[in-house]
Design an enzyme around this catalytic site. Structure first.
Site, PDB file in Angstrom:
ATOM      1  N   PHE A 138       4.075   5.554   5.726  1.00  0.00           N
ATOM      2  CA  PHE A 138       4.171   5.790   3.955  1.00  0.00           C
ATOM      3  C   PHE A 138       2.601   6.493   3.957  1.00  0.00           C
ATOM      4  O   PHE A 138       2.358   5.045   3.615  1.00  0.00           O
ATOM      5  CB  PHE A 138       5.250   5.488   3.666  1.00  0.00           C
ATOM      6  CG  PHE A 138       5.377   5.317   2.705  1.00  0.00           C
ATOM      7  CD1 PHE A 138       6.754   6.888   1.678  1.00  0.00           C
ATOM      8  CD2 PHE A 138       4.890   5.374   1.702  1.00  0.00           C
ATOM      9  CE1 PHE A 138       7.176   7.254   1.130  1.00  0.00           C
ATOM     10  CE2 PHE A 138       5.624   5.840  -0.180  1.00  0.00           C
ATOM     11  CZ  PHE A 138       6.278   6.754  -0.355  1.00  0.00           C
ATOM     12  N   ASP A 223      -4.377   2.503   4.715  1.00  0.00           N
ATOM     13  CA  ASP A 223      -3.476   2.065   3.818  1.00  0.00           C
ATOM     14  C   ASP A 223      -3.148   1.024   3.742  1.00  0.00           C
ATOM     15  O   ASP A 223      -2.511   0.483   3.944  1.00  0.00           O
ATOM     16  CB  ASP A 223      -2.088   3.617   3.757  1.00  0.00           C
ATOM     17  CG  ASP A 223      -1.239   3.384   3.056  1.00  0.00           C
ATOM     18  OD1 ASP A 223      -1.090   2.242   2.137  1.00  0.00           O
ATOM     19  OD2 ASP A 223      -0.788   4.456   2.436  1.00  0.00           O
ATOM     20  N   LYS A 252      -0.047  -0.647  -6.000  1.00  0.00           N
ATOM     21  CA  LYS A 252       0.920  -1.922  -5.759  1.00  0.00           C
ATOM     22  C   LYS A 252      -0.073  -2.964  -6.559  1.00  0.00           C
ATOM     23  O   LYS A 252      -0.077  -2.491  -8.227  1.00  0.00           O
ATOM     24  CB  LYS A 252       1.394  -1.787  -4.444  1.00  0.00           C
ATOM     25  CG  LYS A 252       2.553  -0.985  -4.477  1.00  0.00           C
ATOM     26  CD  LYS A 252       3.454  -1.277  -3.262  1.00  0.00           C
ATOM     27  CE  LYS A 252       4.665  -0.309  -3.255  1.00  0.00           C
ATOM     28  NZ  LYS A 252       4.220   1.107  -2.034  1.00  0.00           N
TER      29      LYS A 252
HETATM   30  C1  LIG Z   1       4.256   2.534  -1.520  1.00  0.00           C
HETATM   31  C2  LIG Z   1       3.206   3.057  -0.710  1.00  0.00           C
HETATM   32  C3  LIG Z   1       2.347   3.772  -0.860  1.00  0.00           C
HETATM   33  C4  LIG Z   1       2.463   5.100  -2.608  1.00  0.00           C
HETATM   34  O1  LIG Z   1       2.456   4.280  -3.772  1.00  0.00           O
HETATM   35  P1  LIG Z   1       2.336   4.593  -4.821  1.00  0.00           P
HETATM   36  O2  LIG Z   1       2.476   3.632  -6.251  1.00  0.00           O
HETATM   37  O3  LIG Z   1       3.653   4.819  -5.057  1.00  0.00           O
HETATM   38  O4  LIG Z   1       2.427   6.406  -5.114  1.00  0.00           O
HETATM   39  C5  LIG Z   1       1.720   4.179  -0.262  1.00  0.00           C
HETATM   40  N1  LIG Z   1       1.157   3.315   0.390  1.00  0.00           N
HETATM   41  C6  LIG Z   1       1.911   3.117   1.145  1.00  0.00           C
HETATM   42  C7  LIG Z   1       1.084   2.145   2.599  1.00  0.00           C
HETATM   43  C8  LIG Z   1       2.909   2.484   0.253  1.00  0.00           C
HETATM   44  O5  LIG Z   1       3.283   1.018   0.435  1.00  0.00           O
END
Ligand SMILES: *Cc1c(COP(=O)(O)O)cnc(C)c1O
Length: 403
Positions: A138, A223, A252
């Site tokens: 994701f 990520d 986050k």
């Molecule tokens: C939450 C998340 C995102 C997206 O972050 P947003 O601030 O909602 O755009 C991207 N990668 C990972 C692994 C995430 O958990």
């Protein structure tokens, strides 16, 4: 505190916000590991706002930093220099890859920046642009990041997707090798897939991706938006594997509750972007940067990351006992305080409802995984109470007397 809401938040949000979220409860305020509904009833919050308020709600040092910066100046725009912004960039240099960063407002925006960086670098290094991504990953909801996300549920109906992404199977190094072509610029992984079901990468996989990238001259991108900022018991999840990526993204928990994202690069990639190549009006907002600096200070002073490692182990042990007790549970997955309780059947929603009825908030990660993201500074009492509530909910759903 008596600032009770006088209007019905659920009705207002449902009537006037687009219907993109399945929301359950109304939250009025929070303190530490607790949040309160309009009636003043408390929940133990093991979501931390989806791993955002990693120090708990309204941490005094974070609140103080936000107040002080808000009284000084809220927004300057990136036309000008600002001290809290520069100090955060230096902090990310120190705790990151020894290079420079690009600051933005969210996870998706940070990943957009990282994909653009990979493409610009690739365009100057053999005309390459493709990013190999993992199935079940994701990376966000913008068009590029949902195209990089290996889950059809976020893509359906939004086609045509953005070209330039290839997919491999997570924890299967051979499939990554097979996906690499002469157009490949980078490989993008989460060291622990969060939304994809709380699945940690194996040691061989992460080390293998690093070696492959070195061999083929590709960028290794991580990520760290969910698994970073101490969540797994190291500041960055890639540290568990003894490797360093060429660049990674954070968001986050980075802003301590305020919107903040970062693309953090190694020195070799720190000057790929030049003036005008990328930008963001709000990116690196001084208030968000001040909050982030306060977060890092508390992490250091209170050894928060070490605490997360220790309490992650205790929490995991507690959850394992439930797996031994209930045949409906498959396993406990994850790292540190990013833990998933995996059910054999897709009943995570039912378990979440039962947990909430008993006073505990948690997340899902797919239909069969309940994901726990407690604050990293949770106390013994929080952990004990949380485990007790989980035990009670499991007993109601799966115990001998369950209907
Ligand atoms: C939450 C998340 C995102 C997206 O972050 P947003 O601030 O909602 O755009 C991207 N990668 C990972 C692994 C995430 O958990």
């Amino acid at each position: 505190m008596s600032n009770e809401t006088t209007e019905d938040a659920a009705a207002l949000c449902s009537d006037y916000q687009m219907n993109t979220y399945a929301r359950t409860a109304t939250i009025v305020r929070g303190k530490g590991s607790r949040v309160f509904n309009p009636k003043g009833n408390q929940y133990l919050d093991f979501t931390s706002g989806i791993s955002v308020v990693n120090l708990g709600h309204a941490h005094p040092a974070v609140v103080e930093a936000i107040k002080a910066q808000a009284e000084t100046i809220v927004h300057t725009s990136n036309l000008f220099y600002s001290e809290p912004v520069g100090r955060l960039a230096r902090k990310l240099h120190e705790v990151g890859l020894g290079g420079k960063c690009f600051l933005c407002n969210s996870g998706a925006e940070a990943n957009e920046a990282m994909i653009k960086l990979a493409r610009l670098w690739g365009s100057r290094n053999g005309g390459r642009y493709e990013v190999v991504c993992m199935r079940n990953s994701f990376h966000g909801r913008t068009l590029a990041t949902l195209s990089a996300t290996g889950q059809s549920k976020v893509q359906k109906g939004f086609e045509p997707l953005m070209p330039g992404f290839a997919f491999a199977t997570f924890n299967d190094l051979e499939s990554v090798k097979a996906a690499v072509t002469d157009k490949t610029a980078a490989v993008l992984i989460e060291c622990v897939q969060g939304e994809g079901g709380v699945v940690p990468a194996t040691d061989e996989f992460v080390k293998g991706v690093r070696a492959l990238c070195d061999e083929k001259g590709l960028l290794m991108l991580c990520d760290e938006i969910q698994c970073g900022m101490g969540r797994t018991g190291k500041l960055w999840a890639f540290e568990h594997y003894g490797v360093k990526p060429d660049a990674f993204t954070s968001a986050k928990a980075l802003g301590g509750g305020l919107p903040l994202g970062a693309l953090v690069a190694s020195p070799a990639l720190s000057d790929v972007f030049g003036p005008g190549d990328h930008g963001s009006t709000f990116g690196g907002n001084p208030v968000a940067c001040a909050a982030s600096l306060a977060v890092f200070k508390v992490y250091e002073e209170e050894k928060v990351v070490e605490h997360a490692a220790e309490y992650g182990e205790l929490f995991r042990r507690g959850l394992r006992q439930f797996v031994e007790k209930y045949d409906q549970l498959l396993e406990v997955r994850g790292m540190g305080l990013l833990l998933g309780l995996v059910l054999k059947e897709p009943r995570a929603g039912e378990l979440l409802d039962e947990l909430r009825n008993g006073g505990l908030l948690a997340c899902k990660a797919g239909d069969s995984v309940v994901r726990f993201l407690p604050p990293l500074n949770l106390t013994d009492a929080d952990l004990e109470e949380g485990l007790e509530m989980i035990g009670d909910a499991l007993d109601i759903l799966f115990g001998d007397d369950a209907g």
